[in-house]
Design a protein around this motif. Sequence first.
Motif, PDB file in Angstrom:
ATOM      1  N   VAL A 230      55.078  71.125 -20.808  1.00  0.00           N
ATOM      2  CA  VAL A 230      55.257  71.669 -19.463  1.00  0.00           C
ATOM      3  C   VAL A 230      56.681  71.354 -19.016  1.00  0.00           C
ATOM      4  O   VAL A 230      57.050  70.189 -18.853  1.00  0.00           O
ATOM      5  CB  VAL A 230      54.240  71.062 -18.469  1.00  0.00           C
ATOM      6  N   ASN A 231      57.480  72.402 -18.850  1.00  0.00           N
ATOM      7  CA  ASN A 231      58.872  72.265 -18.440  1.00  0.00           C
ATOM      8  C   ASN A 231      58.947  72.472 -16.928  1.00  0.00           C
ATOM      9  O   ASN A 231      58.947  73.597 -16.435  1.00  0.00           O
ATOM     10  CB  ASN A 231      59.729  73.304 -19.173  1.00  0.00           C
ATOM     11  N   LEU A 275      60.469  66.326 -17.261  1.00  0.00           N
ATOM     12  CA  LEU A 275      60.993  66.258 -15.899  1.00  0.00           C
ATOM     13  C   LEU A 275      62.517  66.285 -15.868  1.00  0.00           C
ATOM     14  O   LEU A 275      63.128  65.917 -14.858  1.00  0.00           O
ATOM     15  CB  LEU A 275      60.478  64.985 -15.221  1.00  0.00           C
ATOM     16  N   THR A 276      63.125  66.738 -16.948  1.00  0.00           N
ATOM     17  CA  THR A 276      64.586  66.819 -16.999  1.00  0.00           C
ATOM     18  C   THR A 276      65.117  67.691 -15.864  1.00  0.00           C
ATOM     19  O   THR A 276      64.678  68.831 -15.686  1.00  0.00           O
ATOM     20  CB  THR A 276      65.045  67.416 -18.344  1.00  0.00           C
ATOM     21  N   ILE A 280      62.267  63.314  -9.014  1.00  0.00           N
ATOM     22  CA  ILE A 280      60.913  62.781  -9.113  1.00  0.00           C
ATOM     23  C   ILE A 280      60.244  62.632  -7.756  1.00  0.00           C
ATOM     24  O   ILE A 280      59.026  62.727  -7.631  1.00  0.00           O
ATOM     25  CB  ILE A 280      60.923  61.417  -9.847  1.00  0.00           C
ATOM     26  N   SER A 281      61.031  62.419  -6.711  1.00  0.00           N
ATOM     27  CA  SER A 281      60.423  62.152  -5.410  1.00  0.00           C
ATOM     28  C   SER A 281      60.398  63.348  -4.474  1.00  0.00           C
ATOM     29  O   SER A 281      59.601  63.396  -3.551  1.00  0.00           O
ATOM     30  CB  SER A 281      61.165  61.001  -4.720  1.00  0.00           C
ATOM     31  N   SER A 282      61.271  64.338  -4.722  1.00  0.00           N
ATOM     32  CA  SER A 282      61.359  65.414  -3.736  1.00  0.00           C
ATOM     33  C   SER A 282      61.074  66.807  -4.267  1.00  0.00           C
ATOM     34  O   SER A 282      60.579  67.658  -3.540  1.00  0.00           O
ATOM     35  CB  SER A 282      62.759  65.405  -3.107  1.00  0.00           C
ATOM     36  N   LYS A 283      61.371  67.069  -5.527  1.00  0.00           N
ATOM     37  CA  LYS A 283      61.284  68.435  -6.012  1.00  0.00           C
ATOM     38  C   LYS A 283      60.101  68.696  -6.940  1.00  0.00           C
ATOM     39  O   LYS A 283      59.876  69.818  -7.363  1.00  0.00           O
ATOM     40  CB  LYS A 283      62.578  68.816  -6.741  1.00  0.00           C
ATOM     41  N   LEU A 284      59.374  67.683  -7.290  1.00  0.00           N
ATOM     42  CA  LEU A 284      58.259  67.852  -8.207  1.00  0.00           C
ATOM     43  C   LEU A 284      57.148  68.653  -7.539  1.00  0.00           C
ATOM     44  O   LEU A 284      56.689  68.307  -6.453  1.00  0.00           O
ATOM     45  CB  LEU A 284      57.725  66.478  -8.621  1.00  0.00           C
TER      46      LEU A 284
END
Length: 380
Positions: A230-231, A275-276, A280-284
């Motif tokens: 999953v990209n 998750l490249t 991690i905190s705002s756009k996921l």
Amino acid sequence: MVNPLFYSTSEDKPKQLEISFASDPTGQLGAQLNTNDRSQTSEMFCPGYAAIGRLIEGNTVARRSGVEVGDFIVAVNGVGFRRFAPDENDEDDELKDGTSEVGEALSPEELALRKKIKAKVVPTGQPGEAYGALLGSIKSIKGAADPANPLLLSLERHGWDAKSNSWPRFLVARDGNVPDAMMMLQTHEAWREKTFPIDRSDDMIQAVLKSRAVSEVDAEVDGFFPTLYVNFSALQRLEFVESAHVVDAFVMLVETVLARQGDPRAPRLCQLIDLTGVGISSKLRIDVLKHVYSCFEPNYPETLEKMVLYPVSKYLASTCNMLLSFVNEKTKKKFVITDSLATVCKELGWPLQKVEAAGGVSEYIEAQAIAAASLIIEEK
């Protein structure tokens, strides 16, 4: 013309297989049998008391006859050794045309009698009793070495998601609680009925597949399982795609991968969440993760070998765990959260040097992807 409809890859109707030793009376089957006669709850949907556990290497009767791991032995020389009678819709293909398993023409009366005998149910007694009786029958016929009565084994092949194979996984997922596992299984069956077929020609589903936001790659090291990739960076760019379309694409990949596994009793896969380039905190897109998880966990229990999240630094690992708080504890134990490419390759069975030579994970996936390409419908 390409069929745009995607159906579940697990056959609803069992397939029948007849193995005759007429041309090789003294031959060995060439397979290791597993017993389904231990009085365990996990066996309650197994149609027979013996199943093929492993195929032995070589030019064996089993390999020449197309036997596969997981096939159930349900009759010996036309006499049933079943735990329960076959469903009316699962009528024996070998007897449907009015002939016996060896091609003899049968009268309607003979046909009815043959069907009844072949569907014979052997009641469960002491653990191992029915299994022992089946083996005894096989040995007796083999020992007699009668050319007029060679050994004939009748087998049934059930899909990887058929109850005979999936029930133990649902049982484990609910920690052996039979009512809870049965409810989970019934809910899954209703979900299957509602979900399939999936129209893969849908523009949004095709957009997901063509973006390589979800794809699949085989392990290159023995003993490892295929990985669903999953990209999330690619998903971020698909702002016009709803999470339901991502789930449909994901389900088709899961079904395709699990169907290719060699043992229908224990299909497995890994997942890599790349998750490249994603904050991690705002756009996921947690909504997508939740939707995918809410579909995968209750419908494909105990098929996840491990889930790798990469790259996530050790400082952000706890944040990642909090964001994935909706995942149950059993699944969390299968998480590998890392920022090391070497760890990713080690966990998934990928050659590190090959991944590095490709330019990284996404480039390696692009070159190796299998299932996603087979689901894409090219425009003409």
